[in-house]
Design an enzyme around this catalytic site. Structure first.
Site, short mmCIF file in Angstrom:
data_model
loop_
_atom_site.label_atom_id
_atom_site.label_comp_id
_atom_site.label_asym_id
_atom_site.label_seq_id
_atom_site.Cartn_x
_atom_site.Cartn_y
_atom_site.Cartn_z
N GLU A 27 7.28 18.35 -57.00
CA GLU A 27 7.90 17.91 -57.14
C GLU A 27 9.70 18.14 -57.08
O GLU A 27 10.36 18.28 -57.41
CB GLU A 27 7.86 16.53 -58.71
CG GLU A 27 8.83 15.49 -58.50
CD GLU A 27 8.58 14.52 -59.52
OE1 GLU A 27 9.17 13.19 -59.40
OE2 GLU A 27 8.39 14.82 -60.47
N THR A 43 6.72 7.15 -61.58
CA THR A 43 7.88 7.66 -62.67
C THR A 43 9.08 6.47 -63.35
O THR A 43 8.77 5.22 -63.55
CB THR A 43 8.94 8.02 -60.52
OG1 THR A 43 8.87 6.81 -60.84
CG2 THR A 43 7.99 8.66 -60.03
N GLU A 44 9.66 7.00 -63.31
CA GLU A 44 10.92 5.91 -64.46
C GLU A 44 11.49 4.90 -63.93
O GLU A 44 11.04 3.94 -64.05
CB GLU A 44 12.15 6.78 -65.03
CG GLU A 44 11.76 7.73 -65.75
CD GLU A 44 11.64 8.98 -64.50
OE1 GLU A 44 12.35 10.10 -65.89
OE2 GLU A 44 11.46 9.59 -64.12
N TYR A 45 11.67 5.23 -62.24
CA TYR A 45 12.25 4.00 -61.68
C TYR A 45 10.89 3.09 -61.40
O TYR A 45 11.30 2.12 -61.01
CB TYR A 45 13.11 4.40 -59.99
CG TYR A 45 13.75 5.18 -60.41
CD1 TYR A 45 14.97 4.28 -60.85
CD2 TYR A 45 14.22 6.83 -60.27
CE1 TYR A 45 16.76 5.22 -61.04
CE2 TYR A 45 15.43 7.03 -60.21
CZ TYR A 45 16.37 5.99 -60.40
OH TYR A 45 17.79 6.88 -61.17
N GLU A 46 9.56 3.96 -61.13
CA GLU A 46 8.36 2.92 -60.86
C GLU A 46 8.39 2.04 -61.34
O GLU A 46 7.83 1.09 -60.60
CB GLU A 46 7.17 4.17 -60.30
CG GLU A 46 5.94 2.91 -59.48
CD GLU A 46 4.81 4.21 -59.50
OE1 GLU A 46 4.00 3.65 -58.83
OE2 GLU A 46 5.35 5.57 -59.10
N ASP A 106 18.78 23.17 -55.69
CA ASP A 106 19.38 22.11 -54.62
C ASP A 106 18.09 22.06 -53.57
O ASP A 106 17.36 23.68 -52.84
CB ASP A 106 20.49 22.34 -53.75
CG ASP A 106 20.49 21.24 -52.80
OD1 ASP A 106 19.96 20.19 -51.81
OD2 ASP A 106 21.95 20.36 -52.78
N ASP A 141 17.21 9.37 -53.27
CA ASP A 141 18.31 8.93 -52.83
C ASP A 141 18.32 8.48 -51.44
O ASP A 141 17.85 9.37 -50.27
CB ASP A 141 19.97 9.94 -52.95
CG ASP A 141 21.01 9.66 -52.60
OD1 ASP A 141 20.80 8.04 -52.21
OD2 ASP A 141 22.04 9.67 -53.26
#
Length: 213
Positions: free
Chosen positions: A44, A193-196, A96, A118
């Site tokens: 991921e 995910t957290e954002y989902e 990165d 992003d």
């Protein structure tokens, strides 16, 4: 919103034990040694606070997972969550993603997950988007011949851009949806995910695509 700096972040990360791979370049070609098995490896990129890769590692114990995150404050949260759980098939890297070829050999990875990346909304920054043809070329160098990428986002503009990049980069679109949580077939096995969790709870449709080399 910028994440608040974590107190004693560096020291706390050093206490992560084997969960954190401190010199990932030393593992190139021999990642199986970290896991002490020959199971396939999924990565991921941009794992954030770790909810997704932790959930996946729990759900699929016979797959090895590597979470990559360049924000150490977010990565620390993922590390400390994982330390409280009996998970042997998960490792993390502070790294990165533009330099993936420095830590993985060709055909070393089976699947890559990109979750709520992003969007880099300015046109001049398009090459920095993790679904740009530039990044797809990087993934091509480390994925197995039948390797896949799964991408989720609530940003429709980024998703439309990503759909356009797929054929331009020579990849094949295997499946996609503009409303994941109302697509029963693509929701099978979904780990949020957290954002989902956040965006779907307020009614934002989640887009997802699966692409293949």
């Amino acid at each position: 919103m910028r994440m608040r700096k974590k107190k004693n972040c560096a020291v706390r990360m050093e206490n992560a034990g084997r969960l954190l791979i401190r010199e990932p370049a030393e593992q190139i070609g021999v990642w199986k040694h970290c896991f002490q098995n020959d199971n396939e490896i999924h990565v991921e990129i941009g794992c954030g606070k770790g909810n997704f890769c932790i959930g996946m590692a729990q759900k699929y114990p016979n797959v090895n997972f590597i979470g990559i995150e360049k924000c150490d404050d977010a990565l620390l949260i993922a590390l400390e969550k994982s330390a409280q759980l009996p998970i042997d098939n998960l490792r993390f890297i502070s790294f990165d993603a533009k330099d993936l070829k420095e830590i993985f050999t060709p055909a070393e990875i089976r699947r890559i997950y990109l979750n709520f990346s992003d969007p880099w909304p300015k046109a001049r920054h398009a090459s920095r988007r993790l679904t740009s043809r530039e990044f797809l070329a990087r993934y091509d160098k480390i994925l197995k011949e039948d390797g896949t990428i799964e991408f989720k986002t609530d940003n429709r503009g980024l998703f439309d851009f990503s759909l356009e990049e797929v054929p331009e980069a020579g990849w094949k679109l295997e499946a996609h949806t503009f409303d994941l949580h109302h697509n029963e077939e693509m929701m099978v096995g979904n780990v949020m995910t957290e954002y989902e969790e956040k965006f779907s709870s307020i009614g934002n449709p989640i887009c997802k695509m699966i692409i293949r080399r």
